[in-house]
Design an enzyme around this catalytic site. Sequence first.
Site, mmCIF file in Angstrom:
data_model
loop_
_atom_site.group_PDB
_atom_site.id
_atom_site.type_symbol
_atom_site.label_atom_id
_atom_site.label_comp_id
_atom_site.label_asym_id
_atom_site.label_seq_id
_atom_site.Cartn_x
_atom_site.Cartn_y
_atom_site.Cartn_z
ATOM 1 N N SER A 171 51.857 42.573 33.561
ATOM 2 C CA SER A 171 51.609 42.794 32.138
ATOM 3 C C SER A 171 52.683 43.718 31.562
ATOM 4 C CB SER A 171 50.235 43.417 31.922
ATOM 5 O OG SER A 171 50.263 44.790 32.258
ATOM 6 N N LYS A 217 43.333 55.147 36.623
ATOM 7 C CA LYS A 217 41.931 54.779 36.445
ATOM 8 C C LYS A 217 41.577 53.420 37.048
ATOM 9 C CE LYS A 217 41.300 52.914 31.755
ATOM 10 N NZ LYS A 217 40.355 52.863 30.646
ATOM 11 N N ASP A 218 42.599 52.625 37.377
ATOM 12 C CA ASP A 218 42.328 51.347 38.033
ATOM 13 C C ASP A 218 42.252 51.464 39.554
ATOM 14 O OD1 ASP A 218 42.247 50.024 35.594
ATOM 15 O OD2 ASP A 218 44.414 49.688 35.594
ATOM 16 N N SER A 252 34.410 47.672 28.156
ATOM 17 C CA SER A 252 34.101 48.830 28.992
ATOM 18 C C SER A 252 32.644 49.223 28.798
ATOM 19 C CB SER A 252 35.024 49.989 28.596
ATOM 20 O OG SER A 252 34.419 51.220 28.896
ATOM 21 N N ARG A 286 31.325 51.877 29.788
ATOM 22 C CA ARG A 286 31.357 53.299 29.444
ATOM 23 C C ARG A 286 31.509 53.500 27.933
ATOM 24 N NH1 ARG A 286 35.692 56.192 28.218
ATOM 25 N NH2 ARG A 286 37.035 54.427 28.667
ATOM 26 N N ARG A 287 32.441 52.760 27.339
ATOM 27 C CA ARG A 287 32.643 52.904 25.891
ATOM 28 C C ARG A 287 31.437 52.372 25.131
ATOM 29 N NH1 ARG A 287 38.650 50.618 26.846
ATOM 30 N NH2 ARG A 287 39.678 52.605 27.268
ATOM 31 N N ARG A 329 38.487 40.554 26.329
ATOM 32 C CA ARG A 329 39.307 40.686 27.536
ATOM 33 C C ARG A 329 40.747 40.336 27.213
ATOM 34 N NH1 ARG A 329 38.582 40.164 32.838
ATOM 35 N NH2 ARG A 329 40.699 40.952 32.726
ATOM 36 N N THR A 361 47.261 40.545 23.956
ATOM 37 C CA THR A 361 46.265 39.532 23.595
ATOM 38 C C THR A 361 45.170 40.128 22.718
ATOM 39 O OG1 THR A 361 46.605 38.743 25.848
ATOM 40 C CG2 THR A 361 44.825 37.730 24.597
ATOM 41 N N ARG A 362 44.730 41.309 23.056
ATOM 42 C CA ARG A 362 43.621 41.912 22.300
ATOM 43 C C ARG A 362 44.027 42.246 20.872
ATOM 44 N NH1 ARG A 362 40.049 45.657 26.429
ATOM 45 N NH2 ARG A 362 40.351 44.292 28.218
ATOM 46 N N CYS A 401 33.659 50.557 38.104
ATOM 47 C CA CYS A 401 33.634 50.152 36.702
ATOM 48 C C CYS A 401 32.406 49.298 36.386
ATOM 49 C CB CYS A 401 34.958 49.539 36.254
ATOM 50 S SG CYS A 401 35.377 48.008 37.045
#
Length: 360
Positions: free
Chosen positions: A27, A97-98, A146, A148-149, A166, A171-172, A260
């Site tokens: 990416s 974080k991944d 997410s 969490r969000r 996603r 893309t987003r 996650c």
Amino acid sequence: MAEVVLQHSQDKNGFKNQTIRVGTRKSQLARIQTDSVVQMLKERNPHLCFEIVALSTTGDKILDTALSKIGEKSLFTKELENALERNEVDLVVHSLKDLPTSLPPGFTIGAICKRENPNDAVVFHPKHAGKTLHTLPEKSVIGTSSLRRTAQLKRKFPQLQFRDIRGNLNTRLKKLDEEEDFSAIVLAAAGLRRMGWDSRIGQVLSPTDCLYAVGQGALAVEVRARDQEILNMVSVLHDGETVLCCIAERAFMKHLEGGCSVPIAVNTVLKDFQLYLTGAVYSLDGSESLQETMQASVNCFPQENEDGPSDDIQHVGITAKNVLPSAQVAAEKLGIELAELLLSKGAEHILSVARQLNNA
Ligand code: DPM
């Protein structure tokens, strides 16, 4: 004199004039992150060549399923670790974080670079420019996948709706701008900044609106644990304060057995040798939550003034030779104690319900 010249071709880490192969995802964000780490390594090792090897991972290929539902912990990291293991690359750059809180045996995080803004940010559809989550019309749809969000924002903004989105950042943003499905999307401020999209950030979410993910905003370099030369080369990139904050966060998450697939969030501050860790767990709809803050003293001077060998001791997957071992131990203990405190208040129930619903 000829020998002297020959010796010079071998540097302090033991490398001859060789090429260091750096693994990354394909990416654009991954490439930008990897380029920035390679740039820092080049500045410190001008005699070495660096070659970037881009691979696609499961997480890049499966674009129609929410991340939290795929159920694979090392979604973005496995293919890259396989390449490390097969000696096809020498180091891999990730978003911290991944990276799972337990790495497979044989791997370690050899460097954590200075953390950028760890907070989440909101990008609005052009027709809502200038608004905030507080001022968007009722029932506006916010895109994020997410848990969490979603959990935190549902709690804080019950008048809004939340839907999965996603795909990579490009893309987003395209989906947001070119379709009418979403009024806004929530992303990590650090990723947006690295992509050069600061100007699209309409609102940065403060810790009172949304706590961030464990390790968010920090870049990590993963290496073969036994590869001392590479470990030594990358370890100069460690940022001591970021290392301590991230050890505490990862220890917190590991002790809660979170990944996650459950909503867990943190906020960490290091000030005047005190490490303050706030941690929280949420039910999926945000209706239940537990949040606590604890602190610990940490000495964050560089390594020199402590006795004893520190080599190769990992804390939640991180090898940081140049960060005071006692401070790393204190940070890890803080994370575990905060997790214990939340567990004593019923975190296990909240998390197990969330896990079950998410897998349903
Ligand atoms: C993880 C999550 C997300 C990523 C879950 C979370 C976001 C998923 C989504 C563990 N990894 O944060 O609660 O929004 O659907 C990811 C991003 C970055 C690293 C993108 C982002 C960039 C920022 C950084 C995906 N991983 O969160 O906007 O380096 O921290």
